[in-house]
Design a protein around this motif. Structure first.
Motif, PDB file in Angstrom:
ATOM      1  N   THR A 161     -34.110 -24.830  31.071  1.00  0.00           N
ATOM      2  CA  THR A 161     -34.170 -23.365  31.150  1.00  0.00           C
ATOM      3  C   THR A 161     -33.437 -22.934  32.408  1.00  0.00           C
ATOM      4  OG1 THR A 161     -36.321 -23.335  30.047  1.00  0.00           O
ATOM      5  CG2 THR A 161     -35.649 -21.331  31.181  1.00  0.00           C
ATOM      6  N   ILE A 162     -32.462 -22.037  32.245  1.00  0.00           N
ATOM      7  CA  ILE A 162     -31.656 -21.554  33.366  1.00  0.00           C
ATOM      8  C   ILE A 162     -31.852 -20.051  33.474  1.00  0.00           C
ATOM      9  CG2 ILE A 162     -29.340 -21.365  34.342  1.00  0.00           C
ATOM     10  CD1 ILE A 162     -28.569 -23.718  32.452  1.00  0.00           C
ATOM     11  N   THR A 163     -32.282 -19.595  34.634  1.00  0.00           N
ATOM     12  CA  THR A 163     -32.443 -18.164  34.888  1.00  0.00           C
ATOM     13  C   THR A 163     -31.506 -17.773  36.013  1.00  0.00           C
ATOM     14  OG1 THR A 163     -34.768 -18.282  34.239  1.00  0.00           O
ATOM     15  CG2 THR A 163     -34.067 -16.325  35.441  1.00  0.00           C
ATOM     16  N   THR A 164     -30.572 -16.886  35.723  1.00  0.00           N
ATOM     17  CA  THR A 164     -29.614 -16.441  36.729  1.00  0.00           C
ATOM     18  C   THR A 164     -29.164 -15.026  36.404  1.00  0.00           C
ATOM     19  OG1 THR A 164     -27.545 -17.010  37.873  1.00  0.00           O
ATOM     20  CG2 THR A 164     -27.623 -17.448  35.506  1.00  0.00           C
ATOM     21  N   ALA A 165     -29.040 -14.210  37.445  1.00  0.00           N
ATOM     22  CA  ALA A 165     -28.597 -12.815  37.299  1.00  0.00           C
ATOM     23  C   ALA A 165     -29.443 -12.060  36.266  1.00  0.00           C
ATOM     24  CB  ALA A 165     -27.114 -12.768  36.919  1.00  0.00           C
ATOM     25  N   GLY A 166     -30.735 -12.348  36.241  1.00  0.00           N
ATOM     26  CA  GLY A 166     -31.622 -11.638  35.342  1.00  0.00           C
ATOM     27  C   GLY A 166     -31.568 -12.095  33.896  1.00  0.00           C
ATOM     28  N   ARG A 167     -30.794 -13.116  33.575  1.00  0.00           N
ATOM     29  CA  ARG A 167     -30.694 -13.621  32.204  1.00  0.00           C
ATOM     30  C   ARG A 167     -31.270 -15.036  32.144  1.00  0.00           C
ATOM     31  NH1 ARG A 167     -25.576 -11.852  33.319  1.00  0.00           N
ATOM     32  NH2 ARG A 167     -24.797 -14.002  33.304  1.00  0.00           N
ATOM     33  N   THR A 168     -31.893 -15.344  31.018  1.00  0.00           N
ATOM     34  CA  THR A 168     -32.485 -16.665  30.829  1.00  0.00           C
ATOM     35  C   THR A 168     -31.839 -17.358  29.638  1.00  0.00           C
ATOM     36  OG1 THR A 168     -34.608 -15.986  31.775  1.00  0.00           O
ATOM     37  CG2 THR A 168     -34.612 -17.937  30.384  1.00  0.00           C
ATOM     38  N   LEU A 169     -31.445 -18.595  29.861  1.00  0.00           N
ATOM     39  CA  LEU A 169     -30.834 -19.409  28.822  1.00  0.00           C
ATOM     40  C   LEU A 169     -31.697 -20.642  28.613  1.00  0.00           C
ATOM     41  CD1 LEU A 169     -28.416 -20.235  26.945  1.00  0.00           C
ATOM     42  CD2 LEU A 169     -27.404 -21.321  28.955  1.00  0.00           C
ATOM     43  N   GLY A 170     -32.110 -20.874  27.372  1.00  0.00           N
ATOM     44  CA  GLY A 170     -32.914 -22.041  27.062  1.00  0.00           C
ATOM     45  C   GLY A 170     -32.144 -23.031  26.210  1.00  0.00           C
ATOM     46  N   LEU A 171     -32.217 -24.297  26.580  1.00  0.00           N
ATOM     47  CA  LEU A 171     -31.566 -25.379  25.832  1.00  0.00           C
ATOM     48  C   LEU A 171     -32.634 -26.376  25.405  1.00  0.00           C
ATOM     49  CD1 LEU A 171     -28.768 -25.760  28.438  1.00  0.00           C
ATOM     50  CD2 LEU A 171     -28.220 -25.399  26.041  1.00  0.00           C
ATOM     51  N   GLU A 172     -32.496 -26.893  24.192  1.00  0.00           N
ATOM     52  CA  GLU A 172     -33.475 -27.839  23.679  1.00  0.00           C
ATOM     53  C   GLU A 172     -32.772 -29.016  23.019  1.00  0.00           C
ATOM     54  OE1 GLU A 172     -37.299 -27.982  20.589  1.00  0.00           O
ATOM     55  OE2 GLU A 172     -36.301 -26.075  21.064  1.00  0.00           O
ATOM     56  N   GLN A 173     -33.278 -30.198  23.311  1.00  0.00           N
ATOM     57  CA  GLN A 173     -32.734 -31.415  22.715  1.00  0.00           C
ATOM     58  C   GLN A 173     -33.436 -31.679  21.385  1.00  0.00           C
ATOM     59  OE1 GLN A 173     -30.411 -33.655  22.214  1.00  0.00           O
ATOM     60  NE2 GLN A 173     -30.640 -35.087  23.940  1.00  0.00           N
ATOM     61  N   ARG A 174     -32.670 -31.674  20.295  1.00  0.00           N
ATOM     62  CA  ARG A 174     -33.218 -31.948  18.971  1.00  0.00           C
ATOM     63  C   ARG A 174     -32.590 -33.227  18.421  1.00  0.00           C
ATOM     64  NH1 ARG A 174     -33.697 -25.990  15.995  1.00  0.00           N
ATOM     65  NH2 ARG A 174     -35.090 -25.041  17.580  1.00  0.00           N
ATOM     66  N   PRO A 175     -33.123 -33.736  17.312  1.00  0.00           N
ATOM     67  CA  PRO A 175     -32.557 -34.980  16.768  1.00  0.00           C
ATOM     68  C   PRO A 175     -31.059 -34.906  16.500  1.00  0.00           C
ATOM     69  CG  PRO A 175     -34.663 -34.513  15.740  1.00  0.00           C
ATOM     70  CD  PRO A 175     -34.339 -33.318  16.585  1.00  0.00           C
ATOM     71  N   ASP A 176     -30.551 -33.711  16.157  1.00  0.00           N
ATOM     72  CA  ASP A 176     -29.117 -33.593  15.868  1.00  0.00           C
ATOM     73  C   ASP A 176     -28.313 -33.082  17.062  1.00  0.00           C
ATOM     74  OD1 ASP A 176     -30.349 -31.146  15.808  1.00  0.00           O
ATOM     75  OD2 ASP A 176     -29.259 -30.389  14.053  1.00  0.00           O
ATOM     76  N   GLY A 177     -28.935 -33.007  18.236  1.00  0.00           N
ATOM     77  CA  GLY A 177     -28.191 -32.619  19.438  1.00  0.00           C
ATOM     78  C   GLY A 177     -28.814 -31.440  20.163  1.00  0.00           C
ATOM     79  N   TRP A 178     -28.113 -30.971  21.192  1.00  0.00           N
ATOM     80  CA  TRP A 178     -28.593 -29.842  21.992  1.00  0.00           C
ATOM     81  C   TRP A 178     -28.306 -28.530  21.272  1.00  0.00           C
ATOM     82  CZ3 TRP A 178     -31.533 -29.944  26.282  1.00  0.00           C
ATOM     83  CH2 TRP A 178     -31.645 -31.158  26.977  1.00  0.00           C
ATOM     84  N   VAL A 179     -29.279 -27.598  21.355  1.00  0.00           N
ATOM     85  CA  VAL A 179     -29.107 -26.261  20.789  1.00  0.00           C
ATOM     86  C   VAL A 179     -29.575 -25.236  21.808  1.00  0.00           C
ATOM     87  CG1 VAL A 179     -29.421 -27.061  18.408  1.00  0.00           C
ATOM     88  CG2 VAL A 179     -31.409 -26.269  19.711  1.00  0.00           C
ATOM     89  N   PHE A 180     -29.107 -23.983  21.634  1.00  0.00           N
ATOM     90  CA  PHE A 180     -29.561 -22.897  22.501  1.00  0.00           C
ATOM     91  C   PHE A 180     -29.588 -21.613  21.678  1.00  0.00           C
ATOM     92  CE2 PHE A 180     -24.992 -22.509  22.659  1.00  0.00           C
ATOM     93  CZ  PHE A 180     -24.747 -21.153  22.812  1.00  0.00           C
ATOM     94  N   GLY A 181     -30.324 -20.629  22.200  1.00  0.00           N
ATOM     95  CA  GLY A 181     -30.325 -19.296  21.597  1.00  0.00           C
ATOM     96  C   GLY A 181     -31.289 -19.166  20.438  1.00  0.00           C
ATOM     97  N   ASN A 182     -31.395 -17.925  19.957  1.00  0.00           N
ATOM     98  CA  ASN A 182     -32.240 -17.599  18.809  1.00  0.00           C
ATOM     99  C   ASN A 182     -31.495 -16.587  17.944  1.00  0.00           C
ATOM    100  OD1 ASN A 182     -34.406 -17.417  17.098  1.00  0.00           O
ATOM    101  ND2 ASN A 182     -35.597 -16.017  18.398  1.00  0.00           N
TER     102      ASN A 182
END
Length: 275
Positions: A161-182
């Protein structure tokens, strides 16, 4: 007999006759610091004085190598006044502890030619040794402690989870690789790997161990960037702060245990921190 003679000549050619694996503790006393390094179980070295911290492997190896290979250029005899060679009040003193007790060497001045420095052993014998020997032991606490301060396995990270300049970005490791966003979108695995590697290799330029030291550092109340990881179900957190009022080199990192470090100001520019 020949082997015994060779071993005797080898011992006599060194200021101290110890091997690296025989030394269990090293104490280095200089005008600015008194640092104690101790070998822990498994062979790893730790700083035990003036703070308790992991030691820098490279720095310890340099000290050990210099201590055990320090050569005798020649034996100095007839010195009645130790002050003449800087040994009345030596400004660098090294104590090596081992199973048989301890061995002390004290460093004095350089000789007139500048080709060596005077060193005195426990038995009061004085030698001339290489000029570089003394500088190896003229170390501070920051020189010998481990600079990497985030301890995690990049391969074990499952969430970022990266929080910078008021924005948060979440990354998750899944069986098929890294994903982010919704909704989830694929993330570039090389970029995520680069981020984790850079975080793992973060090196402190200065340490602020005590509450009093931390209180002297004026940083912005809110962090510029916060990175949170989950590795082996263990949370890892680091927040980056600008110095209050800005200025060159003014970037600080605070970990989840509230320890504070000064780090290179270019770190955040080089890290991939946004989508």
């Amino acid at each position: 007999r020949e082997q015994a003679k060779d071993e005797q000549r080898e011992r006599e050619s060194r200021v101290i006759g110890l091997k690296e694996d025989e030394i269990t503790s090293i104490e280095v006393i200089t005008p600015s610091d008194r640092v104690v390094l101790e070998r822990a179980e498994g062979g790893a070295w730790r700083v035990t004085r003036p703070v308790t911290a992991e030691a820098d492997d490279g720095a310890v190896r340099r000290v050990l190598a210099q201590l055990t290979t320090m050569s005798v250029i020649r034996t100095i005899e007839g010195i009645e006044d130790l002050a003449q060679v800087g040994l009345a009040a030596p400004n660098v003193r090294v104590i090596a502890r081992h199973a048989q007790g301890e061995t002390t060497v004290e460093f004095g001045d350089a000789n007139l030619a500048g080709s060596g420095v005077y060193v005195k052993r426990d038995d009061q014998k004085i030698f001339l040794t290489s000029a570089s020997a003394k500088s190896t032991f003229d170390v501070t606490l920051d020189d010998v402690r481990r600079k990497e301060f985030l301890d995690f396995d990049p391969q074990a990270v499952t969430r970022v989870t990266i929080t910078t300049a008021g924005r948060t970005l979440g990354l998750e490791q899944r069986p098929d690789g890294w994903v982010f966003g919704n909704p989830p979108r694929p993330a570039d695995p090389d970029t995520v790997s680069s981020l984790l590697s850079r975080l793992r290799a973060l090196r402190a330029m200065a340490f602020f161990d005590t509450p009093e030291q931390r209180a002297m550092v004026r940083i912005d109340p809110l962090p510029r960037t916060v990175v949170e990881l989950l590795a082996h179900d263990r949370p890892v957190r680091v927040a980056f702060y600008d110095a209050r009022g800005g200025g060159p080199g003014a970037l600080y990192a605070r970990t989840g245990d509230e320890k504070l470090y000064r780090v290179n100001e270019n770190l955040l520019r080089e890290m991939p921190l946004d989508a």
